[in-house]
Design an enzyme around this catalytic site. Structure first.
Site, PDB file in Angstrom:
ATOM      1  N   ASP A  42       0.834  -1.200  -0.010  1.00 36.39           N
ATOM      2  CA  ASP A  42       0.047  -0.085   0.004  1.00 36.39           C
ATOM      3  C   ASP A  42       0.909   1.192   0.083  1.00 36.39           C
ATOM      4  O   ASP A  42       0.455   2.195  -0.954  1.00 36.39           O
ATOM      5  CB  ASP A  42      -1.015   0.089   1.188  1.00 36.39           C
ATOM      6  CG  ASP A  42      -2.097  -0.724   1.118  1.00 36.39           C
ATOM      7  OD1 ASP A  42      -2.730  -1.036  -0.239  1.00 36.39           O
ATOM      8  OD2 ASP A  42      -2.508  -1.348   2.086  1.00 36.39           O
ATOM      9  N   ILE A  43       1.897   1.346   1.061  1.00 31.45           N
ATOM     10  CA  ILE A  43       2.827   2.264   1.017  1.00 31.45           C
ATOM     11  C   ILE A  43       3.344   2.594  -0.414  1.00 31.45           C
ATOM     12  O   ILE A  43       3.517   3.706  -0.775  1.00 31.45           O
ATOM     13  CB  ILE A  43       3.778   2.138   1.792  1.00 31.45           C
ATOM     14  CG1 ILE A  43       3.032   2.261   3.470  1.00 31.45           C
ATOM     15  CG2 ILE A  43       4.754   3.323   2.157  1.00 31.45           C
ATOM     16  CD1 ILE A  43       3.804   1.616   4.628  1.00 31.45           C
TER      17      ILE A  43
END
Length: 391
Positions: free
Chosen positions: A166-167
């Site tokens: 996600d990051i």
């Protein structure tokens, strides 16, 4: 003046990837309008209650935003959404595959009314291909990208302890949006960004991919150690603790043997004469290192490492990071407001002069009335929308 002041972002976002991207835009001065479901909001609001009753992920990724609750499937709600995106500089969405198109948020539709709009679509697998409509969560993309296969011990593969896929997607969304804004400044035209979590995470996997080029053996899982450089990782010390150290070249290896291990003969031992040979004989070398450390304290080992110019670090717990002397010395902590009181927040990395914007984390629907008033709704009409649960 912050560099993105005057830029308006409308985001239909949840979880981590899109909220992390838009929070960074907000840090730099953009106005971010976060569209959330009435009553429940971004489901990341309910991941946990560790921050005075609020969720840890949510307070991290949502400061400095305005929260608008809106049932975008309701005709009135859909109309409000179209009014907002028609004036936005940037639209971001990481809804389920196909959902944004059903809401009229395709680039062809948006750009007709707003030629300068930048649309950033964040999905698991990207547009096109057999996996286009697959749902994707962080762990699933960590696995699909090969990351999990390289992480953990020889016996047990592991996911990262943070939402790294996600990051990665959030960071590439942020940088692509910034690039698109620069491009728009030259051409006057917006564009569509197709951001795939799988693309982002696999880009970060390029070293093990190339290491396993043309069917070669992939790097072995090495726990906290490095898969191909040795010594590089944690080593036990006589006081029951561990020290993390890393060597990068032969000059450091010689100093490590002479100053840290006090065993200069190891520097010329044929088993350890190069990094590849040290990696091949890591069991024997580990025994020599731990034997040298067995009668020492961690402080004594660190003193030797520092004297030899060998990089080292502490194996910190979260409480150690909260109290890290480097953050305090560099004045990196600030405070931000939340619906449950003020909390500490780390300044964004880097900086280009002006201090980043670090405004409050919004309560669910906190800005709904003000935003609807901006697009022409009266107090009476807003109250009717509330009664009908459109907002």
């Amino acid at each position: 003046m912050l560099p993105l002041e005057g830029i308006t972002v409308v985001s239909l976002e949840h979880a981590i990837a899109a909220p992390f991207a838009t929070r960074q835009l907000a840090d730099m001065g953009a106005r971010v309008i976060k569209v959330e479901r009435p009553g429940v909001g971004d489901f990341a609001r309910n991941y946990d209650t560790r921050v005075n009753g609020m969720a840890s992920h949510f307070v991290w990724t949502n400061r400095s935003k305005e929260s608008l609750t809106l049932d975008v499937k309701h005709p009135e709600g859909a109309g409000i959404l179209q009014k907002l995106v028609s004036k936005a500089d940037v639209v971001v969405q990481n809804l389920a595959p196909g959902a944004s198109a059903r809401l009229g948020l395709g680039y062809e539709v948006l750009s007709k009314a707003n030629p300068g709009v930048i649309l950033c679509n964040i999905s698991g697998y990207g547009k096109g291909g057999p996996d286009e409509k697959r749902k994707a969560y962080d762990l699933l993309i960590q696995s699909e990208s090969g990351f999990v296969s390289t992480t953990g011990t020889q016996d047990v593969p592991s996911k990262a302890g943070i939402s790294i896929a996600d990051i990665a997607a959030g960071m590439y969304a942020y940088t692509n949006i910034l690039t698109a804004l620069i491009q728009r400044g030259k051409t006057g035209k917006g564009c569509e960004i197709d951001l795939s979590m799988l693309d982002a995470m696999t880009e970060w996997m390029s070293y093990p991919l190339y290491y396993a080029y043309e069917g070669a053996e992939p790097p072995a899982r090495a726990g906290s150690s490095h898969a191909t450089i040795f010594p590089y990782g944690p080593f036990a010390v006589g006081d029951g603790r561990s020290v993390i150290l890393g060597l990068q070249n032969e000059r450091e290896w010689k100093a490590f043997c002479e100053v840290v291990l006090e065993a200069p003969e190891l520097a010329t031992d044929g088993r350890f004469s190069s990094n590849s040979s040290r990696a091949e004989n890591k069991i024997a070398l580990t025994e020599s290192i731990t034997a040298s450390f067995d009668d020492l304290t961690t402080e004594a080992v660190v003193e030797r490492l520092d004297r030899a110019g060998i990089a080292n670090a502490s194996l910190n717990e979260m409480s150690d990071v909260w109290n890290h002397v480097q953050f305090e010395a560099r004045n990196r902590w600030r405070e931000v407001d939340t619906p449950v009181g003020r909390i500490p927040a780390l300044l964004p990395p880097g900086g280009i002069g002006s201090e980043p914007r670090m405004d409050a984390v919004p309560d669910l629907g906190e800005h709904s009335r003000a935003l609807l008033a901006e697009v022409g709704y009266s107090d009476e009409q807003i109250s009717e929308l509330q009664n009908e649960k459109v907002i």
